[in-house]
Scaffold this active site. Structure first.
Site, PDB file in Angstrom:
ATOM      1  N   GLU A  65       0.873  -1.310  -0.056  1.00  0.00           N
ATOM      2  CA  GLU A  65      -0.098  -0.129  -0.077  1.00  0.00           C
ATOM      3  C   GLU A  65       0.814   1.248  -0.004  1.00  0.00           C
ATOM      4  O   GLU A  65       2.108   1.069   0.314  1.00  0.00           O
ATOM      5  CB  GLU A  65      -0.954  -0.095   1.239  1.00  0.00           C
ATOM      6  CG  GLU A  65      -1.951  -1.127   1.217  1.00  0.00           C
ATOM      7  CD  GLU A  65      -2.812  -1.228   2.270  1.00  0.00           C
ATOM      8  OE1 GLU A  65      -2.870  -0.134   3.092  1.00  0.00           O
ATOM      9  OE2 GLU A  65      -3.783  -2.121   2.407  1.00  0.00           O
ATOM     10  N   PRO A  66       0.339   2.485  -0.266  1.00  0.00           N
ATOM     11  CA  PRO A  66       1.048   3.600  -0.618  1.00  0.00           C
ATOM     12  C   PRO A  66       1.975   3.803   0.935  1.00  0.00           C
ATOM     13  O   PRO A  66       3.060   4.412   0.683  1.00  0.00           O
ATOM     14  CB  PRO A  66       0.068   4.642  -0.859  1.00  0.00           C
ATOM     15  CG  PRO A  66      -0.810   3.855  -1.380  1.00  0.00           C
ATOM     16  CD  PRO A  66      -1.363   2.714  -0.897  1.00  0.00           C
TER      17      PRO A  66
ATOM     18  N   ARG B 192      36.522  -4.243 -28.525  1.00  0.00           N
ATOM     19  CA  ARG B 192      37.020  -2.827 -28.481  1.00  0.00           C
ATOM     20  C   ARG B 192      38.449  -3.022 -28.611  1.00  0.00           C
ATOM     21  O   ARG B 192      39.112  -3.612 -27.746  1.00  0.00           O
ATOM     22  CB  ARG B 192      36.248  -2.184 -27.094  1.00  0.00           C
ATOM     23  CG  ARG B 192      36.889  -0.901 -26.882  1.00  0.00           C
ATOM     24  CD  ARG B 192      36.281  -0.075 -27.836  1.00  0.00           C
ATOM     25  NE  ARG B 192      36.857   1.411 -27.369  1.00  0.00           N
ATOM     26  CZ  ARG B 192      36.440   2.642 -27.989  1.00  0.00           C
ATOM     27  NH1 ARG B 192      35.867   2.536 -29.162  1.00  0.00           N
ATOM     28  NH2 ARG B 192      36.746   3.657 -27.335  1.00  0.00           N
TER      29      ARG B 192
ATOM     30  N   ILE C 287      32.927  -1.726 -18.658  1.00  0.00           N
ATOM     31  CA  ILE C 287      33.485  -2.194 -19.758  1.00  0.00           C
ATOM     32  C   ILE C 287      33.319  -1.534 -21.114  1.00  0.00           C
ATOM     33  O   ILE C 287      34.032  -1.124 -22.039  1.00  0.00           O
ATOM     34  CB  ILE C 287      33.540  -3.826 -19.961  1.00  0.00           C
ATOM     35  CG1 ILE C 287      34.074  -4.326 -18.623  1.00  0.00           C
ATOM     36  CG2 ILE C 287      33.897  -4.095 -21.249  1.00  0.00           C
ATOM     37  CD1 ILE C 287      33.850  -5.853 -18.450  1.00  0.00           C
TER      38      ILE C 287
ATOM     39  N   GLY D  17      32.515   1.357 -21.443  1.00  0.00           N
ATOM     40  CA  GLY D  17      32.923   2.983 -21.522  1.00  0.00           C
ATOM     41  C   GLY D  17      31.854   3.866 -21.831  1.00  0.00           C
ATOM     42  O   GLY D  17      30.684   3.782 -21.507  1.00  0.00           O
ATOM     43  N   GLY D  18      31.980   4.725 -22.530  1.00  0.00           N
ATOM     44  CA  GLY D  18      31.146   5.932 -22.873  1.00  0.00           C
ATOM     45  C   GLY D  18      30.005   5.195 -23.608  1.00  0.00           C
ATOM     46  O   GLY D  18      28.743   5.870 -23.570  1.00  0.00           O
TER      47      GLY D  18
ATOM     48  N   GLU E 228      10.149  -7.792  -4.022  1.00  0.00           N
ATOM     49  CA  GLU E 228       9.967  -9.094  -3.079  1.00  0.00           C
ATOM     50  C   GLU E 228      10.603  -9.055  -1.754  1.00  0.00           C
ATOM     51  O   GLU E 228      10.940  -9.814  -1.157  1.00  0.00           O
ATOM     52  CB  GLU E 228      10.516 -10.407  -3.773  1.00  0.00           C
ATOM     53  CG  GLU E 228       9.662 -10.693  -5.188  1.00  0.00           C
ATOM     54  CD  GLU E 228       7.888 -11.125  -5.019  1.00  0.00           C
ATOM     55  OE1 GLU E 228       7.559 -10.953  -3.890  1.00  0.00           O
ATOM     56  OE2 GLU E 228       7.469 -11.243  -6.127  1.00  0.00           O
TER      57      GLU E 228
ATOM     58  N   GLU F 169      17.467  -5.242   2.987  1.00  0.00           N
ATOM     59  CA  GLU F 169      17.415  -5.195   4.604  1.00  0.00           C
ATOM     60  C   GLU F 169      16.532  -6.153   4.992  1.00  0.00           C
ATOM     61  O   GLU F 169      16.679  -6.773   6.161  1.00  0.00           O
ATOM     62  CB  GLU F 169      17.064  -3.590   5.113  1.00  0.00           C
ATOM     63  CG  GLU F 169      18.215  -2.617   4.640  1.00  0.00           C
ATOM     64  CD  GLU F 169      18.386  -2.263   3.338  1.00  0.00           C
ATOM     65  OE1 GLU F 169      19.419  -1.753   2.926  1.00  0.00           O
ATOM     66  OE2 GLU F 169      17.484  -2.370   2.436  1.00  0.00           O
TER      67      GLU F 169
END
Length: 401
Positions: A131-132, A284, A353, A355-356, A379, A383
Site C-alpha cells: 500500500e502507499p 573494442r 567495460i 565505457g562511454g 519481493e 534489509e
C-alpha cells in the site's frame, strides 16, 4: 549454450524445456527487447508465444491442464527469460504466484474454477499486498474487507501491482476483523480475497479502479499500477481457502517462492550483462590490442563470472529445497539477497567495460543498467532479506547456555 550457470542433475524433460525456452529468448525476445522497452510497449506477441509454449501453466498440476513441473524448472525458465528481458519474467511471475497460492491454499471449487484457465493463459493473475504508506511493513495494511451477508465489501488503496491492467484475477490482501476479536495480532486478522475483473484501466468493475500505468525508470513494458477499492463487493466463496484470517500466511508462502523467482531474474540479467561485457571486451581495441587482453579487464571479467556462478548456485539450492517440501525461507532470502546484489555489480562492471558507449541507448547494457535496481527492492529489500536470514540463523544456532 553458455558455459556459465549450468545446472547438474536435470532430467531430459527439464533440459528439453530449457532448450526450447532459450531458443525462444534468443529468437523472439532479445532482438526486440530494447526497442519495446524504450517505447514502454507491452510485449503482446512475446506473451502469446509464452502461452503457446505452456509457460503460464508450467507449475500447475496436470489434472488442471498444466505441465506439473517443479519450482526448479520454473526458476530456470525465468532465468532464461530474464536474460532476454526482465519485464517479460515479471509478467509471468505474478501469474505464477497466484496460481501457486491457489494450488496450495485454494478450495477445490476455486482450483477447478481458475487453474485450468490460468494454465491456458486465459485467466491472468496478479497479487497485491503493498500500500502507499506501508512499504515492507505488511502488518500495517489498512485495506479492509467487511462481511455483509453472503458478500464482503472491500475498501482501500493498494500499490505496486504488477500486471494491474492486463490481469483478470487479483489476489488482494486485506484486513478482516470478522471472527477475529479486537487485540488479535495483525497478521492473524488478514484475508486473501480473489478479485475477478476485466483487463484494462479505469473502473474495471463496480467499486474497483485501476489507474494508468506508473511511469518507472526501468522494468518497462509490464504494467505496474495502483488498485483502488471503494465499495467493491465480492462473494464469500472468493475468500482464498474459504476461511478468513489466513491471508498473511498464504501471501508469505507465495512471496517465498517469489523470492526464488526474483533471484532467478537476477541471475538471468547478470548472465546477459556478462555476455555483453565479455563480447564487447573482445571487439573494442585500445593501445593496439583488444581491451580483453588488458589484465584489468580480465580481472573484472573473472569477478563477474564468479558472481554469476555463485548466484546461480544459491538460486538452484533454494528452489530444490522448496521442491523437497522443506522450509526454505532462509535459502530463498539468501538467494534473493545475493543474486540481486551481484546482479547490480555485474551489470555495473559490464557498463564500465563499455565505457562511454554504455551510456548510449543504442547499446543493450543501458537498459540492463536501469533494470537491475528493481531487483534490489522487489519481493523485499536487501534489509528485509537480512532480517529474515538473521532470525532464521538464530533459530538454527540457538545458544544452549
Amino acid at each position: 549454450m553458455s558455459r556459465l550457470a549450468q545446472t547438474a542433475g536435470l532430467t531430459d524433460i527439464q533440459r528439453e524445456i530449457l532448450s526450447t525456452v532459450r531458443d525462444f529468448v534468443d529468437k523472439e525476445i532479445i532482438p526486440v527487447a530494447t526497442e519495446l522497452e524504450h517505447r514502454d510497449e507491452y510485449p503482446q506477441q512475446i506473451v502469446d508465444g509464452l502461452k503457446e509454449l505452456g509457460l503460464f501453466g508450467l507449475m500447475i498440476p496436470e489434472e488442471y491442464g498444466g505441465l506439473g513441473e517443479s519450482l526448479l524448472t520454473y526458476a530456470l525458465c525465468v532465468e532464461e527469460i530474464a536474460r532476454g528481458w526482465m519485464s517479460v519474467s515479471g509478467i509471468i511471475n505474478t501469474h505464477f504466484i497466484v496460481a501457486y497460492m491457489l494450488k496450495q491454499h485454494g478450495t477445490q471449487e476455486q482450483k477447478e474454477t481458475f487453474l485450468p484457465r490460468m494454465a491456458a493463459g486465459e485467466v491472468r493473475g496478479a497479487f497485491s499486498m503493498s500500500e502507499p504508506g506501508l512499504g515492507s511493513d505488511v502488518s500495517a495494511i489498512t485495506s479492509k474487507g467487511v462481511k455483509d451477508g453472503d458478500e464482503y465489501v472491500l475498501g482501500g488503496q493498494k500499490m505496486w501491482l504488477t500486471n494491474g491492467g492486463t490481469s483478470t484475477l487479483v489476489a488482494v490482501l486485506c484486513r478482516s476483523d470478522e471472527g477475529h476479536p479486537e487485540g488479535t495480532a495483525p497478521h492473524k486478522s488478514m484475508t486473501t480475497f480473489l478479485v475477478e475483473k476485466e483487463p484494462g484501466f479505469g473502473e474495471v468493475r463496480p467499486g474497483l479502479t485501476i489507474p494508468g500505468k506508473i511511469d518507472k525508470m526501468g522494468y518497462k513494458g509490464v504494467d505496474t499500477t495502483e488498485l483502488i477499492m471503494d465499495g467493491l463487493r465480492i462473494p464469500a466463496n472468493r475468500v482464498l481457502g474459504g476461511v478468513t484470517g489466513r491471508g498473511f500466511y498464504q501471501m508469505m508462502d507465495g512471496v517465498e517462492v517469489g523470492r526464488v523467482n526474483v533471484a532467478a531474474r537476477g541471475c538471468g540479467v547478470a548472465q546477459r550483462a556478462f555476455e555483453l561485457g565479455v563480447s564487447y571486451a573482445q571487439q573494442r581495441h585500445t593501445f593496439g590490442k583488444a581491451i580483453a587482453q588488458h589484465q584489468a579487464i580480465q580481472f573484472k571479467l573473472a569477478e563477474m563470472a564468479t558472481k554469476v556462478e555463485a548466484a546461480h548456485a544459491m538460486m538452484v539450492n533454494a528452489a530444490r529445497k522448496k521442491d523437497s517440501g522443506e522450509r526454505n525461507d532462509l535459502e530463498a532470502g539468501m538467494a534473493k539477497y545475493l543474486a540481486s546484489e551481484y546482479c547490480k555489480e555485474v551489470v555495473e562492471d559490464a557498463f564500465r567495460i563499455h565505457g562511454g558507449y554504455g551510456f548510449s541507448k543504442e547499446y543493450e547494457i543501458e537498459r540492463l543498467y536501469r533494470e537491475a535496481p528493481m531487483l534490489l527492492i522487489g519481493e523485499g529489500t536487501a534489509e528485509i532479506q537480512k532480517m529474515i536470514i538473521g532470525r532464521r540463523l538464530l533459530e538454527e544456532y540457538r545458544f544452549q547456555g
